[in-house]
Design a protein around this motif. Structure first.
Motif, mmCIF file in Angstrom:
data_model
loop_
_atom_site.group_PDB
_atom_site.id
_atom_site.type_symbol
_atom_site.label_atom_id
_atom_site.label_comp_id
_atom_site.label_asym_id
_atom_site.label_seq_id
_atom_site.Cartn_x
_atom_site.Cartn_y
_atom_site.Cartn_z
ATOM 1 N N LEU A 38 4.202 14.449 44.219
ATOM 2 C CA LEU A 38 5.023 14.659 45.414
ATOM 3 C C LEU A 38 5.984 15.821 45.208
ATOM 4 C CD1 LEU A 38 6.004 11.046 46.525
ATOM 5 C CD2 LEU A 38 4.128 12.459 47.366
ATOM 6 N N GLY A 39 6.182 16.592 46.274
ATOM 7 C CA GLY A 39 7.082 17.727 46.203
ATOM 8 C C GLY A 39 8.114 17.694 47.313
ATOM 9 N N PRO A 40 8.878 18.778 47.475
ATOM 10 C CA PRO A 40 9.930 18.836 48.500
ATOM 11 C C PRO A 40 9.422 18.557 49.910
ATOM 12 C CG PRO A 40 10.166 20.639 46.947
ATOM 13 C CD PRO A 40 8.864 19.979 46.619
ATOM 14 N N ARG A 41 8.201 19.018 50.230
ATOM 15 C CA ARG A 41 7.685 18.801 51.589
ATOM 16 C C ARG A 41 7.561 17.317 51.888
ATOM 17 N NH1 ARG A 41 2.147 21.679 53.132
ATOM 18 N NH2 ARG A 41 3.521 23.488 52.810
ATOM 19 N N GLU A 42 6.977 16.564 50.971
ATOM 20 C CA GLU A 42 6.810 15.124 51.188
ATOM 21 C C GLU A 42 8.165 14.410 51.213
ATOM 22 O OE1 GLU A 42 3.137 16.876 49.849
ATOM 23 O OE2 GLU A 42 5.101 16.839 48.856
ATOM 24 N N MET A 43 9.080 14.864 50.381
ATOM 25 C CA MET A 43 10.406 14.250 50.359
ATOM 26 C C MET A 43 11.151 14.505 51.665
ATOM 27 S SD MET A 43 10.651 12.571 47.580
ATOM 28 C CE MET A 43 12.409 12.206 47.611
#
Length: 311
Positions: free
Chosen positions: A61-66
Motif C-alpha cells: 500500500l502507498g500514499p494513493r491507497e491511504m
C-alpha cells in the motif's frame, strides 16, 4: 469488521491485538477499539483493491491507497480527531507487522493525520470543585449511595484518578491506606498519596454500604451490588452541574484536570504532577494545565537557567 477478512488477515490482526494486550498492557476497551479501527481499514482496502487483499498486496500500500481510505472516512462523517486516532491505530499495526515480517512500511508510517483543533481541558475552580462534591452528595436520598458518590468524586479530585482507576479499586483496600498503588494506562504503576478527606469519604461509604466489600470484590457498588459503572458517575455529576449552573465540561474527567491545575497553582512541580497523573509525556501534563499559561511561565522562569534574570 474483521469478520469480512480472510482467515490469514484475521489471524494477522489478532496477532497484533494480542501483542498490544499482552506486551503493551492495553486495556480491553482499547484493544476492542484498535480491532475495529484496523479491521475497518483492512476491509476498506480489500474492497479498494478489488478483492485482492492478500498480505502481499497490503504490504505494498502507498500514499494513493491511504488517501483513498482517509477520504472515504471523511465522506462517512468521521471527524478529524477520530480519523487521527484511526490512522494512529493503523500505523501501530503496520509498525508491528513490518518489524515482524521485515518489510518497508514507511509509505504508511509517514502519512500525516488531518489537523484538528486541540481541545484544552476546562478544570473547575477550587470553589466549583468543592461545590460539585457537596452537590453530588445531595442527589440520592439513600445515605449509602450518597456517600458512595461523594467518595468516588472526592477520589477523582483529591488523587487525580481516572474514573476507571477509581472504579477499579478493590474492596480489600478498606480502610483506605495513606498511599495507593494504581495501575494506569499501559500497565504502569504509580504511587499516590491519599488525602485525609478522601480516606474519610471512602471510609464513610464503606461503613454505610449494604454489600460485602471483601477482598477481590469491587469497592464501589451499584444498587444491586454489581460493580459501579462510569455512566452512573457521569449521570450524578450531570445532575449536580445543572443544579450548580456549571458548564457541560464539568465532567468526571474535569475533576482530574482540576486536581492537576490546582496543584500547579499552589506551587506544585510540573514533573511531580506528571508522575501523580501517570502521564508518559510531560506535554500531556502541560495540556491538562494549559488553561493557566501564566503559572506555566512562572514555573519555567523559576526552573530554567536561561529564563532566570541575571543580576
Amino acid at each position: 469488521m474483521s469478520l469480512a477478512l480472510s482467515p490469514v488477515l484475521r489471524d494477522l490482526l489478532e496477532g497484533w491485538l494480542t501483542h498490544e494486550r499482552a506486551i503493551k498492557g492495553a486495556s480491553g476497551a482499547t484493544v476492542a477499539a484498535y480491532g475495529a479501527d484496523v479491521g475497518g481499514f483492512l476491509v476498506f482496502q480489500a474492497e479498494h483493491l478489488g478483492g485482492n487483499a492478500t498480505p502481499a498486496a497490503l504490504r505494498r500500500l502507498g500514499p494513493r491507497e491511504m488517501r483513498a481510505w482517509m477520504a472515504g472516512q471523511r465522506a462517512r462523517g468521521v471527524g478529524a480527531r477520530s480519523l487521527a486516532r484511526r490512522l494512529s491505530a493503523v500505523k501501530g499495526f503496520y509498525k508491528w507487522w513490518a518489524e515482524r515480517d521485515g518489510f518497508d512500511a514507511s509509505a504508511i508510517l509517514s502519512m500525516r493525520a488531518p489537523k484538528h483543533q486541540r481541545r484544552l481541558p476546562r478544570p473547575l475552580t477550587e470553589e466549583g470543585a468543592s461545590d460539585m462534591i457537596a452537590s453530588v452528595g445531595e442527589q440520592d436520598a439513600r445515605d449509602w449511595v450518597s456517600a458512595r458518590d461523594v467518595a468516588v468524586v472526592t477520589l477523582l479530585y483529591g488523587c487525580g484518578l481516572r474514573v476507571s482507576e477509581a472504579l477499579g479499586l478493590d474492596g480489600g483496600l478498606i480502610p483506605l491506606p495513606e498511599a495507593l498503588r494504581i495501575r494506569g494506562k499501559g500497565g504502569k504503576d504509580r504511587d499516590l498519596p491519599v488525602l485525609p478527606a478522601a480516606r474519610a469519604a471512602v471510609d464513610r461509604y464503606a461503613a454505610l454500604c449494604p454489600h460485602d466489600l471483601s477482598p477481590g470484590t469491587p469497592l464501589f457498588r451499584g444498587i444491586r451490588g454489581g460493580a459501579l459503572g462510569p455512566r452512573a458517575v457521569a449521570r450524578v455529576m450531570e445532575k449536580a452541574r445543572l443544579q450548580l449552573g456549571l458548564p457541560a465540561s464539568a465532567t468526571p474527567h474535569a475533576m482530574r484536570h482540576s486536581f492537576a491545575t490546582h496543584l500547579l497553582n499552589a506551587g506544585g512541580d510540573l514533573r511531580a504532577i506528571q508522575d501523580l497523573l501517570g502521564h508518559a509525556s510531560l506535554s500531556t501534563t502541560q495540556a491538562y494545565t494549559a488553561v493557566d499559561s501564566t503559572r506555566l511561565l512562572e514555573v519555567y522562569a523559576a526552573a530554567h537557567p536561561s529564563a532566570r534574570k541575571r543580576p
